[in-house]
Scaffold this motif. Structure first.
Motif, PDB file in Angstrom:
ATOM      1  N   GLY A 169     -25.669  12.569  29.457  1.00  0.00           N
ATOM      2  CA  GLY A 169     -24.808  11.473  29.891  1.00  0.00           C
ATOM      3  C   GLY A 169     -25.007  10.253  29.022  1.00  0.00           C
ATOM      4  O   GLY A 169     -25.900  10.225  28.178  1.00  0.00           O
ATOM      5  N   ASP A 170     -24.195   9.250  29.238  1.00  0.00           N
ATOM      6  CA  ASP A 170     -24.289   8.042  28.418  1.00  0.00           C
ATOM      7  C   ASP A 170     -25.611   7.324  28.649  1.00  0.00           C
ATOM      8  O   ASP A 170     -26.135   7.329  29.760  1.00  0.00           O
ATOM      9  CB  ASP A 170     -23.128   7.096  28.743  1.00  0.00           C
ATOM     10  CG  ASP A 170     -21.830   7.575  28.121  1.00  0.00           C
ATOM     11  OD1 ASP A 170     -21.812   8.746  27.671  1.00  0.00           O
ATOM     12  OD2 ASP A 170     -20.869   6.807  28.098  1.00  0.00           O
ATOM     13  N   PHE A 171     -26.112   6.706  27.616  1.00  0.00           N
ATOM     14  CA  PHE A 171     -27.323   5.914  27.763  1.00  0.00           C
ATOM     15  C   PHE A 171     -27.203   4.633  26.951  1.00  0.00           C
ATOM     16  O   PHE A 171     -26.420   4.555  26.012  1.00  0.00           O
ATOM     17  CB  PHE A 171     -28.567   6.709  27.341  1.00  0.00           C
ATOM     18  CG  PHE A 171     -28.567   7.119  25.891  1.00  0.00           C
ATOM     19  CD1 PHE A 171     -28.069   8.351  25.511  1.00  0.00           C
ATOM     20  CD2 PHE A 171     -29.073   6.265  24.916  1.00  0.00           C
ATOM     21  CE1 PHE A 171     -28.057   8.737  24.186  1.00  0.00           C
ATOM     22  CE2 PHE A 171     -29.066   6.647  23.580  1.00  0.00           C
ATOM     23  CZ  PHE A 171     -28.557   7.883  23.225  1.00  0.00           C
ATOM     24  N   GLY A 172     -27.956   3.624  27.364  1.00  0.00           N
ATOM     25  CA  GLY A 172     -27.970   2.371  26.640  1.00  0.00           C
ATOM     26  C   GLY A 172     -29.357   2.137  26.079  1.00  0.00           C
ATOM     27  O   GLY A 172     -30.350   2.539  26.678  1.00  0.00           O
ATOM     28  N   VAL A 173     -29.408   1.516  24.923  1.00  0.00           N
ATOM     29  CA  VAL A 173     -30.697   1.224  24.300  1.00  0.00           C
ATOM     30  C   VAL A 173     -30.779  -0.263  23.971  1.00  0.00           C
ATOM     31  O   VAL A 173     -29.886  -0.814  23.337  1.00  0.00           O
ATOM     32  CB  VAL A 173     -30.893   2.062  23.018  1.00  0.00           C
ATOM     33  CG1 VAL A 173     -32.160   1.653  22.304  1.00  0.00           C
ATOM     34  CG2 VAL A 173     -30.928   3.542  23.346  1.00  0.00           C
ATOM     35  N   LEU A 174     -31.851  -0.875  24.443  1.00  0.00           N
ATOM     36  CA  LEU A 174     -32.097  -2.286  24.119  1.00  0.00           C
ATOM     37  C   LEU A 174     -33.279  -2.375  23.154  1.00  0.00           C
ATOM     38  O   LEU A 174     -33.881  -1.357  22.817  1.00  0.00           O
ATOM     39  CB  LEU A 174     -32.434  -3.049  25.405  1.00  0.00           C
ATOM     40  CG  LEU A 174     -31.282  -3.219  26.396  1.00  0.00           C
ATOM     41  CD1 LEU A 174     -31.824  -3.616  27.751  1.00  0.00           C
ATOM     42  CD2 LEU A 174     -30.286  -4.243  25.892  1.00  0.00           C
ATOM     43  N   ALA A 175     -33.599  -3.593  22.750  1.00  0.00           N
ATOM     44  CA  ALA A 175     -34.715  -3.797  21.832  1.00  0.00           C
ATOM     45  C   ALA A 175     -36.015  -3.236  22.425  1.00  0.00           C
ATOM     46  O   ALA A 175     -36.195  -3.197  23.640  1.00  0.00           O
ATOM     47  CB  ALA A 175     -34.870  -5.278  21.531  1.00  0.00           C
ATOM     48  N   ASN A 176     -36.893  -2.775  21.535  1.00  0.00           N
ATOM     49  CA  ASN A 176     -38.215  -2.272  21.906  1.00  0.00           C
ATOM     50  C   ASN A 176     -38.171  -1.102  22.881  1.00  0.00           C
ATOM     51  O   ASN A 176     -39.002  -0.985  23.772  1.00  0.00           O
ATOM     52  CB  ASN A 176     -39.076  -3.390  22.492  1.00  0.00           C
ATOM     53  CG  ASN A 176     -39.300  -4.488  21.476  1.00  0.00           C
ATOM     54  OD1 ASN A 176     -39.465  -4.197  20.293  1.00  0.00           O
ATOM     55  ND2 ASN A 176     -39.263  -5.726  21.924  1.00  0.00           N
ATOM     56  N   GLN A 206     -33.911 -10.489  21.893  1.00  0.00           N
ATOM     57  CA  GLN A 206     -34.401  -9.622  20.823  1.00  0.00           C
ATOM     58  C   GLN A 206     -33.345  -8.595  20.441  1.00  0.00           C
ATOM     59  O   GLN A 206     -32.552  -8.164  21.271  1.00  0.00           O
ATOM     60  CB  GLN A 206     -35.645  -8.897  21.311  1.00  0.00           C
ATOM     61  CG  GLN A 206     -36.908  -9.704  21.048  1.00  0.00           C
ATOM     62  CD  GLN A 206     -38.102  -8.828  21.225  1.00  0.00           C
ATOM     63  OE1 GLN A 206     -38.234  -8.158  22.238  1.00  0.00           O
ATOM     64  NE2 GLN A 206     -38.987  -8.840  20.246  1.00  0.00           N
ATOM     65  N   GLN A 207     -33.391  -8.223  19.201  1.00  0.00           N
ATOM     66  CA  GLN A 207     -32.374  -7.287  18.726  1.00  0.00           C
ATOM     67  C   GLN A 207     -33.005  -5.989  18.255  1.00  0.00           C
ATOM     68  O   GLN A 207     -34.214  -5.911  18.024  1.00  0.00           O
ATOM     69  CB  GLN A 207     -31.584  -7.917  17.589  1.00  0.00           C
ATOM     70  CG  GLN A 207     -30.734  -9.070  18.064  1.00  0.00           C
ATOM     71  CD  GLN A 207     -29.801  -9.539  16.994  1.00  0.00           C
ATOM     72  OE1 GLN A 207     -30.210  -9.704  15.859  1.00  0.00           O
ATOM     73  NE2 GLN A 207     -28.546  -9.764  17.349  1.00  0.00           N
ATOM     74  N   ILE A 208     -32.158  -4.980  18.126  1.00  0.00           N
ATOM     75  CA  ILE A 208     -32.618  -3.687  17.631  1.00  0.00           C
ATOM     76  C   ILE A 208     -31.763  -3.301  16.427  1.00  0.00           C
ATOM     77  O   ILE A 208     -30.575  -3.624  16.368  1.00  0.00           O
ATOM     78  CB  ILE A 208     -32.546  -2.616  18.753  1.00  0.00           C
ATOM     79  CG1 ILE A 208     -33.084  -1.280  18.274  1.00  0.00           C
ATOM     80  CG2 ILE A 208     -31.124  -2.446  19.296  1.00  0.00           C
ATOM     81  CD1 ILE A 208     -33.359  -0.300  19.410  1.00  0.00           C
ATOM     82  N   ALA A 209     -32.410  -2.668  15.450  1.00  0.00           N
ATOM     83  CA  ALA A 209     -31.667  -2.282  14.241  1.00  0.00           C
ATOM     84  C   ALA A 209     -30.899  -0.999  14.511  1.00  0.00           C
ATOM     85  O   ALA A 209     -31.465  -0.009  14.972  1.00  0.00           O
ATOM     86  CB  ALA A 209     -32.636  -2.079  13.083  1.00  0.00           C
ATOM     87  N   LEU A 210     -29.604  -1.042  14.244  1.00  0.00           N
ATOM     88  CA  LEU A 210     -28.758   0.146  14.455  1.00  0.00           C
ATOM     89  C   LEU A 210     -28.321   0.697  13.104  1.00  0.00           C
ATOM     90  O   LEU A 210     -27.877  -0.043  12.232  1.00  0.00           O
ATOM     91  CB  LEU A 210     -27.527  -0.229  15.284  1.00  0.00           C
ATOM     92  CG  LEU A 210     -26.405   0.804  15.334  1.00  0.00           C
ATOM     93  CD1 LEU A 210     -26.810   2.019  16.136  1.00  0.00           C
ATOM     94  CD2 LEU A 210     -25.136   0.195  15.910  1.00  0.00           C
ATOM     95  N   GLU A 211     -28.456   1.994  12.965  1.00  0.00           N
ATOM     96  CA  GLU A 211     -28.011   2.633  11.743  1.00  0.00           C
ATOM     97  C   GLU A 211     -27.222   3.885  12.113  1.00  0.00           C
ATOM     98  O   GLU A 211     -27.703   4.705  12.881  1.00  0.00           O
ATOM     99  CB  GLU A 211     -29.225   3.007  10.884  1.00  0.00           C
ATOM    100  CG  GLU A 211     -28.887   3.165   9.433  1.00  0.00           C
ATOM    101  CD  GLU A 211     -30.112   3.485   8.589  1.00  0.00           C
ATOM    102  OE1 GLU A 211     -31.223   3.522   9.127  1.00  0.00           O
ATOM    103  OE2 GLU A 211     -29.923   3.720   7.395  1.00  0.00           O
ATOM    104  N   VAL A 212     -26.011   3.987  11.603  1.00  0.00           N
ATOM    105  CA  VAL A 212     -25.216   5.191  11.821  1.00  0.00           C
ATOM    106  C   VAL A 212     -25.003   5.852  10.473  1.00  0.00           C
ATOM    107  O   VAL A 212     -24.421   5.263   9.572  1.00  0.00           O
ATOM    108  CB  VAL A 212     -23.852   4.872  12.473  1.00  0.00           C
ATOM    109  CG1 VAL A 212     -23.054   6.155  12.682  1.00  0.00           C
ATOM    110  CG2 VAL A 212     -24.043   4.153  13.790  1.00  0.00           C
ATOM    111  N   VAL A 213     -25.533   7.059  10.332  1.00  0.00           N
ATOM    112  CA  VAL A 213     -25.473   7.749   9.049  1.00  0.00           C
ATOM    113  C   VAL A 213     -24.636   9.016   9.178  1.00  0.00           C
ATOM    114  O   VAL A 213     -24.835   9.805  10.094  1.00  0.00           O
ATOM    115  CB  VAL A 213     -26.889   8.123   8.551  1.00  0.00           C
ATOM    116  CG1 VAL A 213     -26.817   8.679   7.144  1.00  0.00           C
ATOM    117  CG2 VAL A 213     -27.794   6.917   8.577  1.00  0.00           C
ATOM    118  N   THR A 214     -23.691   9.192   8.265  1.00  0.00           N
ATOM    119  CA  THR A 214     -22.895  10.418   8.211  1.00  0.00           C
ATOM    120  C   THR A 214     -23.081  11.036   6.835  1.00  0.00           C
ATOM    121  O   THR A 214     -23.615  10.392   5.940  1.00  0.00           O
ATOM    122  CB  THR A 214     -21.395  10.117   8.414  1.00  0.00           C
ATOM    123  OG1 THR A 214     -20.924   9.439   7.259  1.00  0.00           O
ATOM    124  CG2 THR A 214     -21.146   9.261   9.633  1.00  0.00           C
TER     125      THR A 214
END
Lengths: 137, 292
Positions: free
Chosen positions: A31-38, A3-11
């Motif tokens: 600290g660093d974190f990771g994000v997966l789907a859902n 499964q995938q997650i939608a990534l949006e980077v807005v500046t």
């Protein structure tokens, strides 16, 4: 396919990334974190550093400066002041900026009070992240 | 009646002026497109930002104590006036200046002294006679960036926190359309929790519980200065677009006025030419008559 997650980077100068990705890694407040789907709804401030994401075998690196990110409805949105891809970064310029910032910090450490330490530190952080993002291209 | 040569020179001069105003019109319209693109690019950022702000402020109703949101007894007011750096754009800058002056009078009538922070040279030129300008930012409207906005926002909010002002308003020109730019004033500090109009839709959407890292209050602490940057940047964008639109209109009017003058002068020139020819003919006829 996982499964995938939608990534949006807005500046402020527009959206930089708008893609379906497998995983996002980002420099959060704690600290660093990771994000997966859902992922559960999540809101965190973002430090200056490197954002990376993967689509299949492809891995991309971005240098981002401060802002915040929000995860909701299987979508992760980064609102940052600037975002640059590793391959867009001018390494020489970043190196020079790093040296400049280090010099200023050294001055501030000795006696000079005219130097804005927070600003110099932020500049150093940005320069270091840029160099790092560029070297991982 | 002016001589033939005088009129001819004048026509030449006015034609040159028309060329310049026409070129300026075209430059302004190209720049306007650039400015509009910039605004377009900025819109998603503001939209998301406001969403997150209203989300957060609805959560932090627990009464976090934020110095930037503190409502104090208003004793002194600061007005941030955003104008352009260049003239030749009709009444654009003086309209903003007038609004600033009017607002100042209103506050002073209530016994609240006002100070100005001018962004853009023209606003300063307009307001310097009041001798209340605290700070000027010149020559940044052409190529402004986010860090300019940050600098201004930091300066203004530090003054607010230090007690230099109890309320800050921002005055700029709203870009409605190419033909309409309206000077407006907005509250700037203390920070208001986001408008209720958007509140409903977002509140419904974020019914799920969020994980906050760090706490809501600390996020708010980081977000509020950013919010101010966004507001200043937004005002600068609006003014940038408005300026070019106003200049387009002004230069269009100027070109038309030039054309009017040219046609009037041409008629004058032709009349003068005809009179000269008639006079010459009379001479010749008179001479021939005398020879008979």
């Amino acid at each position: 396919m996982a499964q995938q997650i939608a990534l949006e980077v807005v500046t402020p100068t527009g959206a930089v990334v708008n893609e379906e990705v497998d995983i996002v890694n980002a420099p959060g407040y704690g600290g660093d974190f990771g994000v997966l789907a859902n992922h559960a709804p999540f809101l965190s401030t973002i430090k200056i550093g490197i954002l990376s994401y993967e689509i299949g075998k492809k891995r991309e690196f971005l240098m981002i400066s401060g802002g915040f990110c929000e995860v909701s409805n299987n979508k992760i949105t980064f609102l940052v002041e600037s975002a640059e891809f590793g391959h867009q970064i001018d390494v020489d310029r970043a190196m020079k900026a790093k040296e400049r910032a280090e010099k200023r910090l050294a001055q501030a450490a000795s006696h000079d009070e005219s130097i804005n330490v927070t600003r110099a530190e932020a500049a150093l952080q940005r320069a270091l992240s840029r160099i790092k993002a560029a070297s991982t291209r | 009646m002016p001589s033939l040569k005088d009129v001819k020179t004048k026509i030449g001069g006015v034609k040159k002026t028309a060329q310049i105003t026409k070129a300026m019109n075209m430059v302004a319209s190209a720049r306007l497109r650039g400015a509009q693109d910039k605004m377009e690019a900025f819109r998603p950022y503001t939209a998301k930002f406001n969403e997150a702000m209203s989300n957060l402020s609805s959560r932090s109703s627990s009464g976090g104590n934020f110095p930037l949101m503190e409502k104090r007894d208003v004793k002194t007011v600061e007005l941030v006036v955003v104008t352009s750096d260049r003239g030749l754009c009709g009444s654009f800058n003086s309209n903003i200046g007038k609004l600033a002056e009017r607002t100042m009078r209103e506050y002073e009538a209530q016994g609240k002294p006002v100070s100005f922070v001018c962004v853009g040279k023209k606003g300063f030129q307009y307001l310097k006679k009041t001798e209340k300008v605290r700070k000027v930012y010149r020559d940044i409207m052409g190529t402004f960036q986010m860090f300019n906005a940050r600098e201004i926002a930091t300066e203004v909010s530090q003054n607010f926190l230090a007690g230099g002002s109890d309320k800050v308003e921002i005055i700029f020109s709203e870009f409605r359309s190419v033909a309409v730019q309206r000077p407006t004033g907005h509250d700037f500090l203390p920070v208001q929790p986001s408008e209720a109009t958007e509140g409903e839709s977002t509140a419904a959407k974020i019914s799920g519980e969020y994980i906050y890292e760090p706490s809501v209050e600390e996020i708010m602490d980081v977000l509020q200065p950013l919010y101010l940057n966004v507001m200043i940047y937004h005002a600068m964008l609006e003014v940038g677009a408005s300026e070019h639109a106003a200049r387009m209109t002004a230069m269009d009017n100027a070109t038309n006025a030039c054309k009017d003058i040219i046609s009037k002068l041409t008629i004058l020139y032709n009349k003068a030419r005809q009179a000269a020819i008639t006079a010459e003919l009379m001479d010749i006829v008179g001479g021939a008559e005398a020879l008979k």
